[in-house]
Structure formats: structure tokens, C-alpha cells
Design a protein around this motif. Structure first.
Motif, PDB file in Angstrom:
ATOM      1  N   THR A 159       0.883  -1.269   0.028  1.00  0.00           N
ATOM      2  CA  THR A 159       0.085  -0.128   0.073  1.00  0.00           C
ATOM      3  C   THR A 159       0.871   1.198  -0.124  1.00  0.00           C
ATOM      4  OG1 THR A 159      -1.727  -1.287   1.240  1.00  0.00           O
ATOM      5  CG2 THR A 159      -1.840   1.239   1.273  1.00  0.00           C
ATOM      6  N   ILE A 160       1.800   1.176   0.787  1.00  0.00           N
ATOM      7  CA  ILE A 160       2.849   2.363   0.962  1.00  0.00           C
ATOM      8  C   ILE A 160       3.495   2.550  -0.451  1.00  0.00           C
ATOM      9  CG2 ILE A 160       5.043   3.307   1.923  1.00  0.00           C
ATOM     10  CD1 ILE A 160       4.063   2.067   4.544  1.00  0.00           C
ATOM     11  N   GLU A 161       3.951   1.644  -1.226  1.00  0.00           N
ATOM     12  CA  GLU A 161       4.490   1.783  -2.389  1.00  0.00           C
ATOM     13  C   GLU A 161       3.684   2.112  -3.502  1.00  0.00           C
ATOM     14  OE1 GLU A 161       6.770  -1.950  -2.224  1.00  0.00           O
ATOM     15  OE2 GLU A 161       8.353  -1.027  -0.507  1.00  0.00           O
ATOM     16  N   ALA A 162       2.576   1.524  -3.360  1.00  0.00           N
ATOM     17  CA  ALA A 162       1.456   2.049  -4.531  1.00  0.00           C
ATOM     18  C   ALA A 162       1.256   3.780  -4.221  1.00  0.00           C
ATOM     19  CB  ALA A 162       0.250   1.220  -4.346  1.00  0.00           C
ATOM     20  N   GLY A 163       1.056   4.183  -3.039  1.00  0.00           N
ATOM     21  CA  GLY A 163       0.900   5.351  -2.783  1.00  0.00           C
ATOM     22  C   GLY A 163       2.146   6.191  -3.331  1.00  0.00           C
ATOM     23  N   ILE A 164       3.285   5.869  -3.169  1.00  0.00           N
ATOM     24  CA  ILE A 164       4.505   6.551  -3.392  1.00  0.00           C
ATOM     25  C   ILE A 164       4.516   6.556  -5.042  1.00  0.00           C
ATOM     26  CG2 ILE A 164       7.027   6.241  -3.759  1.00  0.00           C
ATOM     27  CD1 ILE A 164       6.985   5.140  -0.947  1.00  0.00           C
ATOM     28  N   ASP A 165       4.237   5.419  -5.673  1.00  0.00           N
ATOM     29  CA  ASP A 165       4.119   5.261  -7.278  1.00  0.00           C
ATOM     30  C   ASP A 165       3.082   6.191  -7.766  1.00  0.00           C
ATOM     31  OD1 ASP A 165       6.203   3.397  -7.307  1.00  0.00           O
ATOM     32  OD2 ASP A 165       4.618   1.715  -7.666  1.00  0.00           O
ATOM     33  N   ALA A 166       2.005   6.574  -7.157  1.00  0.00           N
ATOM     34  CA  ALA A 166       0.919   7.482  -7.558  1.00  0.00           C
ATOM     35  C   ALA A 166       1.038   8.840  -7.033  1.00  0.00           C
ATOM     36  CB  ALA A 166      -0.461   7.036  -6.719  1.00  0.00           C
ATOM     37  N   GLY A 167       2.329   9.219  -6.353  1.00  0.00           N
ATOM     38  CA  GLY A 167       2.559  10.475  -6.037  1.00  0.00           C
ATOM     39  C   GLY A 167       1.840  11.161  -4.817  1.00  0.00           C
ATOM     40  N   LEU A 168       1.239  10.330  -4.035  1.00  0.00           N
ATOM     41  CA  LEU A 168       0.443  10.553  -3.070  1.00  0.00           C
ATOM     42  C   LEU A 168       1.301  10.674  -1.619  1.00  0.00           C
ATOM     43  CD1 LEU A 168      -2.858   8.896  -3.884  1.00  0.00           C
ATOM     44  CD2 LEU A 168      -2.225  11.334  -4.396  1.00  0.00           C
ATOM     45  N   LEU A 169       2.242   9.935  -1.714  1.00  0.00           N
ATOM     46  CA  LEU A 169       3.329   9.545  -0.519  1.00  0.00           C
ATOM     47  C   LEU A 169       4.789   9.847  -1.107  1.00  0.00           C
ATOM     48  CD1 LEU A 169       1.743   6.201   0.707  1.00  0.00           C
ATOM     49  CD2 LEU A 169       1.325   8.688   1.805  1.00  0.00           C
ATOM     50  N   VAL A 170       5.567  10.164  -0.199  1.00  0.00           N
ATOM     51  CA  VAL A 170       6.911  10.508  -0.412  1.00  0.00           C
ATOM     52  C   VAL A 170       7.863   9.763   0.780  1.00  0.00           C
ATOM     53  CG1 VAL A 170       8.753  12.368  -0.471  1.00  0.00           C
ATOM     54  CG2 VAL A 170       6.645  12.620  -1.314  1.00  0.00           C
ATOM     55  N   ALA A 171       8.703   8.922   0.321  1.00  0.00           N
ATOM     56  CA  ALA A 171       9.653   8.477   1.313  1.00  0.00           C
ATOM     57  C   ALA A 171      10.794   9.264   1.404  1.00  0.00           C
ATOM     58  CB  ALA A 171      10.088   7.029   0.773  1.00  0.00           C
ATOM     59  N   VAL A 172      11.271   9.754   2.636  1.00  0.00           N
ATOM     60  CA  VAL A 172      12.302  10.589   2.873  1.00  0.00           C
ATOM     61  C   VAL A 172      13.297   9.790   3.842  1.00  0.00           C
ATOM     62  CG1 VAL A 172      13.046  12.427   4.018  1.00  0.00           C
ATOM     63  CG2 VAL A 172      10.845  12.712   2.872  1.00  0.00           C
ATOM     64  N   ASP A 173      14.333   9.422   3.147  1.00  0.00           N
ATOM     65  CA  ASP A 173      15.526   8.722   3.709  1.00  0.00           C
ATOM     66  C   ASP A 173      15.967   9.390   5.245  1.00  0.00           C
ATOM     67  OD1 ASP A 173      17.717   7.193   4.516  1.00  0.00           O
ATOM     68  OD2 ASP A 173      18.719   7.496   2.577  1.00  0.00           O
ATOM     69  N   THR A 174      15.652   8.415   6.384  1.00  0.00           N
ATOM     70  CA  THR A 174      16.070   8.945   7.565  1.00  0.00           C
ATOM     71  C   THR A 174      17.661   8.697   7.818  1.00  0.00           C
ATOM     72  OG1 THR A 174      15.904   6.626   8.647  1.00  0.00           O
ATOM     73  CG2 THR A 174      13.913   7.998   8.668  1.00  0.00           C
ATOM     74  N   GLY A 175      18.278   7.944   7.036  1.00  0.00           N
ATOM     75  CA  GLY A 175      19.811   7.699   7.216  1.00  0.00           C
ATOM     76  C   GLY A 175      19.788   6.497   8.011  1.00  0.00           C
ATOM     77  N   ALA A 176      18.795   6.009   8.726  1.00  0.00           N
ATOM     78  CA  ALA A 176      19.046   5.043   9.578  1.00  0.00           C
ATOM     79  C   ALA A 176      19.115   3.776   8.911  1.00  0.00           C
ATOM     80  CB  ALA A 176      17.668   5.105  10.615  1.00  0.00           C
TER      81      ALA A 176
END
Length: 186
Positions: A159-176
């Protein structure tokens, strides 16, 4: 012959990972504490979502960078807004939950993870297709942590990755970079 060498390398990498995890858990600490309530350096645990199910993830103490493991396979570890009334990160701010891509036995399982904040994009917020919980993260500021996308909870990486692909979500690298093991929840 090259196949045997690759298999030997794979066995060595897994052995190193297991020994790093086992050596990180002090013998005197029979049961790790929850990470938000941890008062000392050592193993701890928190709940995470995987494929819509809440499971318990145990982390050895920090300080095991993936650079020490050649060609390590890594899965995403998503930090999201709480999905229930009981946040996985506890009641200590910042309040949050977590979702991983795979559990043991799933294709893609690995104990090595890279952390990402999952935020509502500007498009997701303005369209109303992404619901956010604005959360203060020290060092990062106030972030629109995603709670749902298209009315769906964020309890699976799909679900998260589909939202990212649709431009509705953004994954921001935490560096962790994390190492964790999974067992059934509660």
C-alpha cells in the motif's frame, strides 16, 4: 565451482549477521525492553506492521552499519503515523508506527533494513487522498507523517509503495540502518 563459492559467501554473511545479533544482546538481559522505555544500551523491541499483521521486532543495540556486510540485501523500514489507538513507538514523542516489506519466510525477507519516513505529498494533502498526522521529529522538524492513502491503512509495504508510485506519498531517507528479527506479536 563459482556456485559453491557464492553459497559459501552467502552462508558466511548470514553467520556474521547472526553472530552480530547474538553478541549484541547482553547475557544478563534475558528479555529486551521496549525501545521507547529503554534506559540502557542493549537490545530492545517494538511492534511493526508486515502484510497487514502486527509482529514484534527485536533490535540489537545500535552500531552495526551495513557497510560491514558485503552485498547485504536490504528491505525498507517505513516510519508512519500510528495506525491504531496504541502507537508502536509508545506514548513517548515522536508518536509513530512502523511497516516493513517482508517477514521471515516471505520473498524479500532480510534482517537488514533502511529507514524512511512516509509523508503525505503536497498532491496527496491537497487532494485529500492522503491523511497525515503532523508529528515533530527532533532534528527533522514537523513532518506530515502519512496515516492512510486512498482510504487504506499503511500496514503493508504494498500500500505504501503504491501510494509513492501514485505521487500521493513521499519516502524520505532517515539515514537509519537497522538490524532486526521478527516474532509473532502479543
Amino acid at each position: 565451482m563459482p556456485r559453491l563459492i557464492r553459497r559459501s559467501i552467502a552462508v558466511a554473511v548470514v553467520s556474521i549477521a547472526i553472530s552480530m545479533f547474538v553478541s549484541a544482546v547482553p547475557a544478563a538481559q534475558a528479555a529486551p525492553v521496549t525501545c521507547p522505555n529503554q534506559t540502557h544500551q542493549g537490545a530492545c523491541w517494538e511492534f511493526v506492521w508486515v502484510n497487514g499483521v502486527e509482529v514484534r521486532m527485536t533490535f540489537p543495540q545500535a552500531g552495526h552499519p551495513l557497510s560491514h556486510i558485503p552485498n547485504a540485501k536490504v528491505q525498507n523500514f517505513y516510519v508512519i503515523a500510528p495506525q491504531t489507538d496504541t502507537p508502536q513507538g509508545g506514548d513517548i514523542p515522536p508518536i509513530h508506527d512502523h511497516t516493513i516489506q517482508a517477514a521471515p519466510g516471505d520473498p524479500g525477507w532480510t534482517p537488514f533494513m533502511h529507514g524512511y519516513f512516509v509523508l503525505c505529498s503536497a498532491e496527496g494533502l491537497t487532494s485529500g487522498d492522503c491523511v497525515a498526522t503532523f508529528t515533530d521529529f527532533p532534528g527533522f522538524g514537523t513532518l506530515p507523517l502519512a496515516k492512510s492513502v486512498n482510504g487504506e491503512p499503511l500496514t503493508s509495504a504494498e500500500t505504501i509503495e503504491a501510494g509513492i508510485d501514485a505521487g500521493l506519498l513521499v519516502a524520505v531517507d532517515t539515514g537509519a540502518v537497522l538490524i532486526g528479527t521478527v516474532s509473532p506479536a502479543r
